[in-house]
Scaffold this motif. Structure first.
Motif, short mmCIF file in Angstrom:
data_model
loop_
_atom_site.label_atom_id
_atom_site.label_comp_id
_atom_site.label_asym_id
_atom_site.label_seq_id
_atom_site.Cartn_x
_atom_site.Cartn_y
_atom_site.Cartn_z
N TRP A 50 0.99 -1.25 0.18
CA TRP A 50 -0.13 -0.01 -0.01
C TRP A 50 0.96 1.12 0.15
O TRP A 50 1.52 1.46 1.11
CB TRP A 50 -0.94 0.14 1.26
N ALA A 51 0.95 1.83 -1.13
CA ALA A 51 1.88 3.12 -1.25
C ALA A 51 1.67 3.99 -0.29
O ALA A 51 2.70 4.57 0.39
CB ALA A 51 1.76 3.47 -2.83
N ILE A 52 0.59 4.61 0.06
CA ILE A 52 0.38 5.39 1.17
C ILE A 52 0.62 5.07 2.48
O ILE A 52 1.56 5.76 3.33
CB ILE A 52 -0.84 5.90 1.15
N GLY A 53 0.20 3.97 3.05
CA GLY A 53 0.63 3.59 4.10
C GLY A 53 2.31 3.41 4.36
O GLY A 53 2.94 3.50 5.58
N SER A 54 2.75 2.73 3.13
CA SER A 54 4.30 2.48 3.24
C SER A 54 5.17 3.72 3.35
O SER A 54 5.96 3.77 4.03
CB SER A 54 4.52 1.58 1.92
N ALA A 55 4.51 4.87 2.66
CA ALA A 55 5.13 6.02 2.34
C ALA A 55 5.15 6.71 3.87
O ALA A 55 5.89 7.37 4.37
CB ALA A 55 4.63 6.99 1.66
N VAL A 56 4.19 6.76 4.72
CA VAL A 56 3.76 7.31 5.83
C VAL A 56 4.73 6.24 6.89
O VAL A 56 5.18 7.00 7.95
CB VAL A 56 2.25 7.34 6.40
N THR A 57 4.70 5.19 6.94
CA THR A 57 5.32 4.32 8.13
C THR A 57 6.75 4.22 7.85
O THR A 57 7.56 3.92 8.67
CB THR A 57 4.54 2.85 8.17
N GLY A 58 7.17 4.21 6.75
CA GLY A 58 8.60 3.95 6.34
C GLY A 58 9.07 2.62 5.94
O GLY A 58 10.00 2.23 5.93
N TRP A 59 7.98 1.80 5.83
CA TRP A 59 8.41 0.32 5.57
C TRP A 59 7.39 -0.38 4.47
O TRP A 59 6.41 0.31 4.49
CB TRP A 59 8.45 -0.70 6.71
N ASN A 60 7.84 -1.28 3.57
CA ASN A 60 7.03 -1.64 2.53
C ASN A 60 5.96 -2.95 3.46
O ASN A 60 6.24 -3.82 3.53
CB ASN A 60 7.72 -2.68 1.63
N GLY A 61 4.72 -2.39 3.25
CA GLY A 61 3.69 -3.24 3.84
C GLY A 61 2.42 -3.16 3.14
O GLY A 61 2.06 -2.10 2.36
N CYS A 62 1.48 -4.26 3.09
CA CYS A 62 0.35 -3.87 2.63
C CYS A 62 -0.80 -3.14 3.44
O CYS A 62 -0.44 -3.19 4.65
CB CYS A 62 -0.23 -5.42 2.25
N PHE A 63 -1.97 -3.00 3.10
CA PHE A 63 -3.02 -2.37 3.84
C PHE A 63 -3.18 -3.09 5.02
O PHE A 63 -3.12 -2.54 6.28
CB PHE A 63 -4.08 -2.08 2.87
N THR A 64 -3.35 -4.36 5.07
CA THR A 64 -3.96 -5.13 6.17
C THR A 64 -2.84 -5.38 7.12
O THR A 64 -2.88 -5.01 8.44
CB THR A 64 -4.23 -6.62 5.78
N CYS A 65 -1.50 -5.41 6.84
CA CYS A 65 -0.37 -5.60 7.77
C CYS A 65 -0.18 -4.29 8.40
O CYS A 65 0.16 -4.23 9.39
CB CYS A 65 0.78 -6.26 6.96
N ILE A 66 -0.47 -3.18 7.73
CA ILE A 66 -0.03 -1.80 8.33
C ILE A 66 -1.15 -1.32 9.13
O ILE A 66 -0.98 -0.86 10.26
CB ILE A 66 0.14 -0.69 7.30
N THR A 67 -2.55 -1.56 8.75
CA THR A 67 -3.74 -1.22 9.60
C THR A 67 -4.41 -2.11 10.53
O THR A 67 -4.90 -1.75 11.40
CB THR A 67 -4.93 -0.54 8.73
N GLY A 68 -3.97 -3.53 10.05
CA GLY A 68 -4.78 -4.53 10.86
C GLY A 68 -6.20 -4.87 10.59
O GLY A 68 -6.84 -5.40 10.98
N GLU A 69 -6.64 -4.06 9.44
CA GLU A 69 -7.91 -4.10 8.96
C GLU A 69 -7.99 -4.72 7.44
O GLU A 69 -6.77 -4.80 6.94
CB GLU A 69 -8.45 -2.71 8.66
N SER A 70 -9.11 -5.45 7.17
CA SER A 70 -9.26 -6.13 5.95
C SER A 70 -9.78 -5.39 4.99
O SER A 70 -9.75 -5.57 3.56
CB SER A 70 -9.69 -7.53 5.90
N ASP A 71 -10.79 -4.55 5.21
CA ASP A 71 -11.75 -3.66 4.22
C ASP A 71 -10.99 -2.56 3.94
O ASP A 71 -10.92 -1.42 4.85
CB ASP A 71 -12.71 -3.72 4.83
N ASP A 72 -10.45 -2.44 2.74
CA ASP A 72 -9.85 -0.97 2.19
C ASP A 72 -10.69 -0.07 1.26
O ASP A 72 -10.15 0.57 0.72
CB ASP A 72 -8.34 -1.39 1.67
N SER A 73 -11.67 -0.60 1.27
CA SER A 73 -12.77 0.10 0.26
C SER A 73 -12.99 1.53 0.56
O SER A 73 -13.31 2.34 -0.27
CB SER A 73 -14.12 -0.73 0.16
N ASP A 74 -12.72 2.17 1.73
CA ASP A 74 -13.08 3.49 2.08
C ASP A 74 -11.67 4.29 2.40
O ASP A 74 -11.61 5.40 2.94
CB ASP A 74 -14.05 3.68 3.31
N ASP A 75 -10.58 3.73 1.81
CA ASP A 75 -9.34 4.26 2.22
C ASP A 75 -8.67 4.47 0.83
O ASP A 75 -8.97 3.86 -0.21
CB ASP A 75 -8.47 3.10 2.82
#
Length: 80
Positions: A50-75
């Protein structure tokens, strides 16, 4: 995910992060979006980053691993 431009995301993010270095965030968003588009994988599960989450956190992560959520439809996800 909802597509958003780099500038559009920075504008939204700045509303809650007044001390933001806009140029650094823009560069990081572009870098992560390019990595995502080239097939970069999450460091934890191997999913697409997830480019946004990875840019903010500083590590390469997917939406679920960064947020702990599975539904990314509103993000948001940055598009180049």
């Amino acid at each position: 995910m909802i597509p958003i431009s780099v500038g559009g995301f920075v504008k939204l993010y700045r509303q809650h992060n007044k001390s933001l270095n806009e140029q650094e965030l823009k560069a990081s968003l572009r870098r992560m979006a390019r990595l995502r588009d080239r097939g970069a994988r999450c460091e934890i599960c191997g999913g697409s980053i997830w480019a946004i989450g990875s840019a903010v956190t500083g590590w390469n992560g997917c939406f679920t691993c960064i947020t702990g959520e599975s539904d990314d439809s509103d993000d948001y996800e940055v598009c180049l």
